[in-house]
Design a protein around this motif. Structure first.
Motif, PDB file in Angstrom:
ATOM      1  N   GLY A 199       0.812  -1.213   0.000  1.00 37.75           N
ATOM      2  CA  GLY A 199       0.000   0.000   0.000  1.00 37.75           C
ATOM      3  C   GLY A 199       0.839   1.254   0.000  1.00 37.75           C
ATOM      4  O   GLY A 199       2.073   1.206  -0.143  1.00 37.75           O
ATOM      5  N   ILE A 200       0.186   2.367   0.189  1.00 32.53           N
ATOM      6  CA  ILE A 200       0.811   3.677   0.047  1.00 32.53           C
ATOM      7  C   ILE A 200       2.010   3.851   0.985  1.00 32.53           C
ATOM      8  O   ILE A 200       3.037   4.395   0.592  1.00 32.53           O
ATOM      9  N   LYS A 224      -8.463  -3.334  10.396  1.00 28.03           N
ATOM     10  CA  LYS A 224      -8.627  -2.332  11.464  1.00 28.03           C
ATOM     11  C   LYS A 224     -10.064  -2.337  12.021  1.00 28.03           C
ATOM     12  O   LYS A 224     -10.259  -2.255  13.228  1.00 28.03           O
ATOM     13  N   ARG A 241     -11.109   6.392  -5.555  1.00 33.01           N
ATOM     14  CA  ARG A 241     -10.466   5.192  -6.082  1.00 33.01           C
ATOM     15  C   ARG A 241     -11.512   4.260  -6.682  1.00 33.01           C
ATOM     16  O   ARG A 241     -12.688   4.277  -6.313  1.00 33.01           O
ATOM     17  N   HIS A 294      -2.756  -2.624   1.230  1.00 27.89           N
ATOM     18  CA  HIS A 294      -3.552  -1.601   0.542  1.00 27.89           C
ATOM     19  C   HIS A 294      -4.760  -1.234   1.397  1.00 27.89           C
ATOM     20  O   HIS A 294      -5.054  -1.882   2.400  1.00 27.89           O
ATOM     21  N   VAL A 295      -5.474  -0.208   0.932  1.00 28.84           N
ATOM     22  CA  VAL A 295      -6.526   0.354   1.780  1.00 28.84           C
ATOM     23  C   VAL A 295      -7.632  -0.648   2.144  1.00 28.84           C
ATOM     24  O   VAL A 295      -8.053  -0.680   3.303  1.00 28.84           O
ATOM     25  N   ALA A 315      -6.372  -3.337   4.711  1.00 27.18           N
ATOM     26  CA  ALA A 315      -5.967  -2.655   5.951  1.00 27.18           C
ATOM     27  C   ALA A 315      -7.197  -2.186   6.721  1.00 27.18           C
ATOM     28  O   ALA A 315      -7.275  -2.356   7.945  1.00 27.18           O
ATOM     29  N   LEU A 316      -8.181  -1.642   6.015  1.00 29.45           N
ATOM     30  CA  LEU A 316      -9.392  -1.171   6.704  1.00 29.45           C
ATOM     31  C   LEU A 316     -10.221  -2.322   7.255  1.00 29.45           C
ATOM     32  O   LEU A 316     -10.793  -2.214   8.342  1.00 29.45           O
ATOM     33  N   MET A 357      -1.894  -4.175   8.584  1.00 28.90           N
ATOM     34  CA  MET A 357      -2.473  -2.834   8.734  1.00 28.90           C
ATOM     35  C   MET A 357      -1.543  -1.703   8.320  1.00 28.90           C
ATOM     36  O   MET A 357      -2.010  -0.611   8.051  1.00 28.90           O
ATOM     37  N   PRO A 406      -0.341  10.422   4.029  1.00 32.52           N
ATOM     38  CA  PRO A 406      -0.564  10.889   2.643  1.00 32.52           C
ATOM     39  C   PRO A 406      -1.864  10.378   2.024  1.00 32.52           C
ATOM     40  O   PRO A 406      -2.322   9.283   2.336  1.00 32.52           O
ATOM     41  N   ILE A 458     -12.630   7.570  -0.467  1.00 33.77           N
ATOM     42  CA  ILE A 458     -12.149   6.711   0.624  1.00 33.77           C
ATOM     43  C   ILE A 458     -13.159   6.752   1.778  1.00 33.77           C
ATOM     44  O   ILE A 458     -13.447   5.722   2.396  1.00 33.77           O
TER      45      ILE A 458
END
Ligand code: GDP
Length: 320
Positions: free
Chosen positions: A70-71, A189, A211, A181-182, A185-186, A177, A270, A246
């Motif tokens: 991920g980012i 979480k 996205r 990627h989002v 990870a979400l 996490m 970011p 997001i």
């Protein structure tokens, strides 16, 4: 048309998110599936890659092996993202040429497009402007892979093609996490927050970036479709053509996971590229469209996560 029936088909990166979906999808084709053993075939090594291809003699190859993340992972491990992906692309493409592979599909990513590309992004936007800095290392390596396929087609007549999947998610994803990627990870979480009865969930960035998300089994189906029906130096986008912010994604993930606490945005993290949605008309013209919607895909991804209790346990133990 390229027939897969009776062929030896190598999925490089068969244990990853896309590779494992390709293995599931290809199981219903009448072909022999090959997977290189990770322990003794490091695709960053030209010798190991070359000797595997020489022995296995695949007719067709999907290059789904890559250093991904991920980012945060992209932004903090630039050398690995550039070196590993350059080496994998160069080694697999060159070994495929040497051993007369009939068809090769190289997987890129929509992060190859300029940060401020026109939206939805057409394939023609490649190399028309500066890249998004949080993932430019990965993007540069993937652009090199695309160019290798085009160069080998031009100079040696190899039938090597490239597809650019948008943000993928689903079974087999990396649910770490910090590195993932989002979507995964979400999910991790939100699951942890629900189980630990936490009051809030921290989301990175402002929640405003837009996205597009494609379920990985849809992506695998599109890749097989292209392998059979497409032969051109031109790259092809793989996506749904629709986008969410997001913040909207967070809402959907919380609903699927059953977390009803507060969502906090950490704007010190970011946002990445402000908007990324692909123009899928080239793929649509070939008669393919995505089947799994975002809600259904999130439910399936969460079900897979829950069916792998060690992943969920790791998330529990990880400090916020
Ligand atoms: P990108 O599409 O290349 O930017 O990759 P990501 O999937 O990592 O991130 C997509 C967006 O989700 C970015 O705007 C992130 O800031 C945002 N985001 C929000 N929370 C998270 C999180 O927990 N993990 C990740 N990876 N991204 C997050």
């Amino acid at each position: 048309m390229y027939a897969l029936a009776g062929k030896r088909v190598w999925v490089a990166g068969d244990r990853g998110l896309v590779g494992s979906a390709l293995m599931r999808r290809l199981a219903s084709e009448d072909c022999e599936l090959l997977a290189s053993p990770r322990e003794n075939v490091d695709l960053r090594s030209s010798e190991q890659t070359e000797s595997w291809v020489r022995e296995a003699r695949p007719h067709a190859v999907f290059v789904a092996a890559a250093r991904v993340g991920g980012i945060h992972a992209n932004n903090t491990r630039p050398a690995e993202f550039l070196y590993d992906n350059l080496m994998i692309a160069a080694n697999v493409v060159e070994a495929a040429r040497r051993h007369q592979v009939e068809k090769l599909m190289f997987l890129g990513s929509t992060c190859i497009y300029p940060r401020l590309a026109p939206q939805p992004i057409p394939e023609s936007a490649l190399l028309t402007g500066p890249l998004e800095p949080t993932n430019e290392w990965y993007a540069v390596a993937k652009i090199a892979g695309i160019k290798l396929c085009q160069a080998y087609r031009q100079q040696y007549g190899c039938d090597f093609i490239s597809a650019m999947p948008t943000n993928l998610y689903g079974p087999g994803d990396n649910f770490d996490m910090t590195q993932g990627h989002v979507v995964p990870a979400l999910i991790a979480k939100a699951h942890r927050a629900r189980v630990k009865r936490e009051k809030s969930l921290v989301v990175w960035g402002t929640g405003r970036p837009r996205r597009e998300f494609l379920f990985v089994d849809d992506a695998a189906d599109a890749l097989v479709h292209l392998m059979k029906a497409y032969s051109s130096p031109e790259i092809v986008n793989l996506g749904t053509g629709s986008e969410v912010t997001i913040a909207e994604l967070v809402e959907k993930v919380c609903r699927v996971v059953g977390f009803d606490g507060t969502v906090l945005y950490d704007a010190s993290k970011p946002d990445g590229t402000p908007r990324k949605v692909t123009d899928v008309s080239r793929l649509a013209a070939m008669g393919w469209r995505a089947k799994v919607g975002l809600e259904e895909g999130l439910e399936r991804a969460y079900a897979w996560y829950r069916a792998h209790p060690t992943l969920a346990l790791e998330a529990m133990l990880e400090r916020a």
